[in-house]
Design an enzyme around this catalytic site. Structure first.
Site, PDB file in Angstrom:
ATOM      1  N   ILE A  42       1.392   3.424  15.704  1.00 31.27           N
ATOM      2  CA  ILE A  42       1.724   4.066  16.985  1.00 31.27           C
ATOM      3  C   ILE A  42       1.156   5.477  17.040  1.00 31.27           C
ATOM      4  O   ILE A  42       1.464   6.303  16.181  1.00 31.27           O
ATOM      5  CB  ILE A  42       3.253   4.146  17.191  1.00 31.27           C
ATOM      6  CG1 ILE A  42       3.879   2.753  17.104  1.00 31.27           C
ATOM      7  CG2 ILE A  42       3.596   4.800  18.519  1.00 31.27           C
ATOM      8  CD1 ILE A  42       5.400   2.774  17.122  1.00 31.27           C
ATOM      9  N   LYS A  92       3.944  10.398   4.267  1.00 31.07           N
ATOM     10  CA  LYS A  92       5.090  11.037   4.960  1.00 31.07           C
ATOM     11  C   LYS A  92       5.925  11.879   4.005  1.00 31.07           C
ATOM     12  O   LYS A  92       6.391  12.959   4.377  1.00 31.07           O
ATOM     13  CB  LYS A  92       5.968   9.982   5.626  1.00 31.07           C
ATOM     14  CG  LYS A  92       6.555   9.021   4.628  1.00 31.07           C
ATOM     15  CD  LYS A  92       7.237   7.844   5.238  1.00 31.07           C
ATOM     16  CE  LYS A  92       7.476   6.830   4.135  1.00 31.07           C
ATOM     17  NZ  LYS A  92       6.660   5.654   4.209  1.00 31.07           N
ATOM     18  N   LYS A  98      10.172  11.048   8.257  1.00 28.98           N
ATOM     19  CA  LYS A  98       9.429  10.930   9.519  1.00 28.98           C
ATOM     20  C   LYS A  98      10.037  11.842  10.582  1.00 28.98           C
ATOM     21  O   LYS A  98       9.320  12.460  11.385  1.00 28.98           O
ATOM     22  CB  LYS A  98       9.433   9.470   9.969  1.00 28.98           C
ATOM     23  CG  LYS A  98       8.631   8.562   9.028  1.00 28.98           C
ATOM     24  CD  LYS A  98       8.902   7.097   9.274  1.00 28.98           C
ATOM     25  CE  LYS A  98       8.083   6.201   8.364  1.00 28.98           C
ATOM     26  NZ  LYS A  98       8.503   4.786   8.396  1.00 28.98           N
ATOM     27  N   VAL A 158      -2.793  -0.438   2.500  1.00 30.43           N
ATOM     28  CA  VAL A 158      -3.426   0.349   3.563  1.00 30.43           C
ATOM     29  C   VAL A 158      -4.864   0.702   3.182  1.00 30.43           C
ATOM     30  O   VAL A 158      -5.795   0.528   3.977  1.00 30.43           O
ATOM     31  CB  VAL A 158      -2.612   1.634   3.858  1.00 30.43           C
ATOM     32  CG1 VAL A 158      -3.318   2.490   4.899  1.00 30.43           C
ATOM     33  CG2 VAL A 158      -1.199   1.274   4.318  1.00 30.43           C
ATOM     34  N   GLY A 206      10.497 -10.668   3.120  1.00 34.13           N
ATOM     35  CA  GLY A 206       9.508  -9.626   2.832  1.00 34.13           C
ATOM     36  C   GLY A 206       9.594  -8.424   3.756  1.00 34.13           C
ATOM     37  O   GLY A 206       8.738  -7.543   3.705  1.00 34.13           O
ATOM     38  N   GLU A 248      -1.615  10.832  11.149  1.00 37.13           N
ATOM     39  CA  GLU A 248      -0.996   9.958  12.160  1.00 37.13           C
ATOM     40  C   GLU A 248      -0.263   8.772  11.518  1.00 37.13           C
ATOM     41  O   GLU A 248       0.803   8.352  11.977  1.00 37.13           O
ATOM     42  CB  GLU A 248      -2.089   9.435  13.099  1.00 37.13           C
ATOM     43  CG  GLU A 248      -1.594   8.618  14.266  1.00 37.13           C
ATOM     44  CD  GLU A 248      -0.710   9.435  15.196  1.00 37.13           C
ATOM     45  OE1 GLU A 248      -1.218  10.302  15.896  1.00 37.13           O
ATOM     46  OE2 GLU A 248       0.509   9.188  15.210  1.00 37.13           O
ATOM     47  N   ARG A 251      -5.984   3.620  -9.961  1.00 38.40           N
ATOM     48  CA  ARG A 251      -5.526   3.768 -11.346  1.00 38.40           C
ATOM     49  C   ARG A 251      -6.089   2.679 -12.246  1.00 38.40           C
ATOM     50  O   ARG A 251      -6.441   2.904 -13.382  1.00 38.40           O
ATOM     51  CB  ARG A 251      -3.994   3.747 -11.384  1.00 38.40           C
ATOM     52  CG  ARG A 251      -3.405   5.139 -11.343  1.00 38.40           C
ATOM     53  CD  ARG A 251      -1.941   5.113 -11.588  1.00 38.40           C
ATOM     54  NE  ARG A 251      -1.282   4.249 -10.612  1.00 38.40           N
ATOM     55  CZ  ARG A 251       0.014   4.033 -10.562  1.00 38.40           C
ATOM     56  NH1 ARG A 251       0.808   4.577 -11.434  1.00 38.40           N
ATOM     57  NH2 ARG A 251       0.535   3.255  -9.654  1.00 38.40           N
ATOM     58  N   ARG A 252      -6.166   1.447 -11.693  1.00 36.45           N
ATOM     59  CA  ARG A 252      -6.620   0.320 -12.522  1.00 36.45           C
ATOM     60  C   ARG A 252      -7.763  -0.420 -11.824  1.00 36.45           C
ATOM     61  O   ARG A 252      -7.526  -1.333 -11.020  1.00 36.45           O
ATOM     62  CB  ARG A 252      -5.444  -0.623 -12.765  1.00 36.45           C
ATOM     63  CG  ARG A 252      -4.399  -0.040 -13.730  1.00 36.45           C
ATOM     64  CD  ARG A 252      -3.263  -1.002 -13.982  1.00 36.45           C
ATOM     65  NE  ARG A 252      -2.383  -1.075 -12.832  1.00 36.45           N
ATOM     66  CZ  ARG A 252      -1.310  -0.298 -12.662  1.00 36.45           C
ATOM     67  NH1 ARG A 252      -0.973   0.584 -13.574  1.00 36.45           N
ATOM     68  NH2 ARG A 252      -0.571  -0.419 -11.582  1.00 36.45           N
TER      69      ARG A 252
HETATM   70  N1  HSE Z   1       9.217   1.103   4.900  1.00 41.78           N
HETATM   71  C1  HSE Z   1       8.879   1.511   6.223  1.00 41.78           C
HETATM   72  C2  HSE Z   1       9.593   0.658   7.233  1.00 41.78           C
HETATM   73  C3  HSE Z   1       7.417   1.452   6.514  1.00 41.78           C
HETATM   74  O1  HSE Z   1      10.398  -0.211   6.890  1.00 41.78           O
HETATM   75  O2  HSE Z   1       9.372   0.881   8.406  1.00 41.78           O
HETATM   76  C4  HSE Z   1       6.658   2.552   5.866  1.00 41.78           C
HETATM   77  O3  HSE Z   1       7.075   3.799   6.293  1.00 41.78           O
END
Ligand code: HSE
Length: 430
Positions: free
Chosen positions: A135, A104, A204, A15, A186, A128, A46-47
């Site tokens: 969203i 979160k 959340k 992000v 993934g 947000e 950190r790195r």
């Molecule tokens: N791991 C979360 C998800 C996304 O699968 O929606 C980050 O909150």
């Protein structure tokens, strides 16, 4: 005050690097929208060696020094986790800097204290990106809908579990097989616990409920069940009654004899395929809001990923930067209503139960008697026969969750019940 606003970026993962890219590529547009140029003052990581794409003069390992630097105006926290994020945010507030966060876990654990610290300092705290990625849902709850009376907020706020449940419905696969596919592609992390067991959705849900009902709610207040116990049979049974299975974050205001309370829960549930949330497939997120005057609203989109989450972060950044330019913080968050939190046991829910029973006189009556004994009213019963055995599929009316789970426990002990083959809560059925 015409010089550039300077932003400290804490964290530069998926992000953070997307935020940095947009901040650099679209600095002109962002500055025009804010009313003052905006530029990156530094990036704490950190790195540093792991970030060859970030200009070396921006990188630092000393996040605290960056946050408290005199020339820094705004802080973007995308480190995640509780510490050092909390200490850095508090240091930013103390130094008079607004914070944009995607965190979160921290907001769900300590939102009240963080909002109080921001309010005391006269600065903004926006997050947000912490719920449902791209969203826009928190600002609508904080601002657009703040004049209305909300009754329910129901979300599909975890993309990993929604992907798994969608694949189970599409292919008939069991949970294990669908999880393996999600990991391979993934969609699921190597350790999927936070997603699969509902911890991510519970954090959340706490944030959504706090804003919707002006009542402090923490992640620990949220009743939580994950999806690892959802079976292919559950999903097939749902389809038989025109439903689909979703992991829902349900925040509702419940009327009671002692006044209204707030119930917040995360669990898998059957919902009718006609419900707007039923069409949310794959890894997408959506939040369905019910309000007294506005009626029903649905917010839908990408709930994760670098670019979508960066969109939410940058929207907040423009908002807090505008506040900085005007010299007045944006609307804060209040827990003034401070409604009681309703325990799950007392929260009204509906169950869908599937039983394998002996097909002989009196069995249906005995099963119905068990529901009656726990003061649970039956809505529908369907029986299909198989030799001397039968399957009973029962959908209840709404009853306290404890009464429903006690009924299931009693049914499991009945000699005529050969097996309780599926139990799931049902939402949104008329
Ligand atoms: N791991 C979360 C998800 C996304 O699968 O929606 C980050 O909150």
């Amino acid at each position: 005050m015409t010089g550039p606003l300077k932003v400290a970026l804490l964290g530069c993962g998926t992000v953070g690097s997307a935020v940095l890219r947009v901040l650099q590529d679209q600095a002109g547009d962002l500055g025009a929208r804010i009313g003052r140029p905006v530029e990156v003052a530094g990036v704490a990581v950190r790195r540093p060696a792991h970030h060859p794409d970030v200009p070396a003069h921006l990188l630092t390992t000393d996040a605290h020094a960056l946050v408290t630097r005199d020339d820094v105006d705004l802080v973007v926290e995308v480190i995640g986790g509780i510490e050092p994020a909390r200490s850095l945010m508090l240091a930013a507030f103390e130094a008079g800097k607004s914070v944009v966060s995607a965190n979160k876990a921290l907001l769900a654990e300590d939102g009240v204290a963080l909002h109080a610290a921001a309010a005391k300092a006269g600065v903004d705290l926006y997050y947000e990106a912490a719920v449902a990625g791209a969203i826009p849902i928190l600002r609508p709850l904080r601002e657009s809908l703040v004049g209305d009376q909300l009754s329910r907020v129901v979300g599909i706020v975890n993309g990993t579990t929604n992907y798994i449940l969608s694949r189970m419905a599409e292919t008939g696969a069991g949970f294990g097989e669908a999880l393996a596919e999600a990991t391979e592609l993934g969609y699921a992390e190597a350790d999927p616990t936070a997603d699969v067991d509902g911890f991510d959705a519970a954090a959340k849900a706490a944030i959504l409920a706090s804003l919707a009902f002006h009542t402090p709610v923490s992640a620990v207040d949220v009743y939580r069940e994950g999806i690892s116990t959802v079976t292919a049979t559950d999903v097939a049974r749902a389809a038989e009654i025109g439903c689909t299975v979703k992991l829902l974050a349900i925040c509702e205001r419940v009327a009671g004899e002692d006044g209204d309370s707030v119930a917040v829960r995360v669990h898998p549930a059957m919902i009718p395929t006609s419900h707007p949330l039923a069409s949310v497939g794959g890894a997408f997120n959506a939040v369905f809001v019910e309000a007294a005057a506005a009626g029903q609203l649905m917010f839908y989109g990408q709930g994760a990923g670098g670019e979508p989450t960066a969109s939410a972060v940058l929207g907040d950044l423009v908002a807090v930067a505008r506040s900085r330019v005007t010299g007045a913080p944006g609307p804060g968050v209040t827990g003034y209503a401070n409604l009681a939190l309703r325990p799950m046991a007392e929260t009204p829910t509906r169950y869908h139960v599937s039983l394998d029973v002996a097909d002989k006189p009196g069995v249906l009556a005995a099963v119905a008697q068990e529901f009656a004994r726990h003061e649970v009213s039956i809505s529908t019963v369907r029986q299909t026969g198989r030799g001397d055995a039968a399957t009973l599929v029962i959908v209840t009316h709404s009853a306290p969750d404890a009464a429903l789970s006690a009924t299931i426990a009693a049914l499991r002990e009945m000699p005529a019940v050969r097996g309780v083959t599926s139990v799931l809560r049902v939402e949104g059925l008329s």
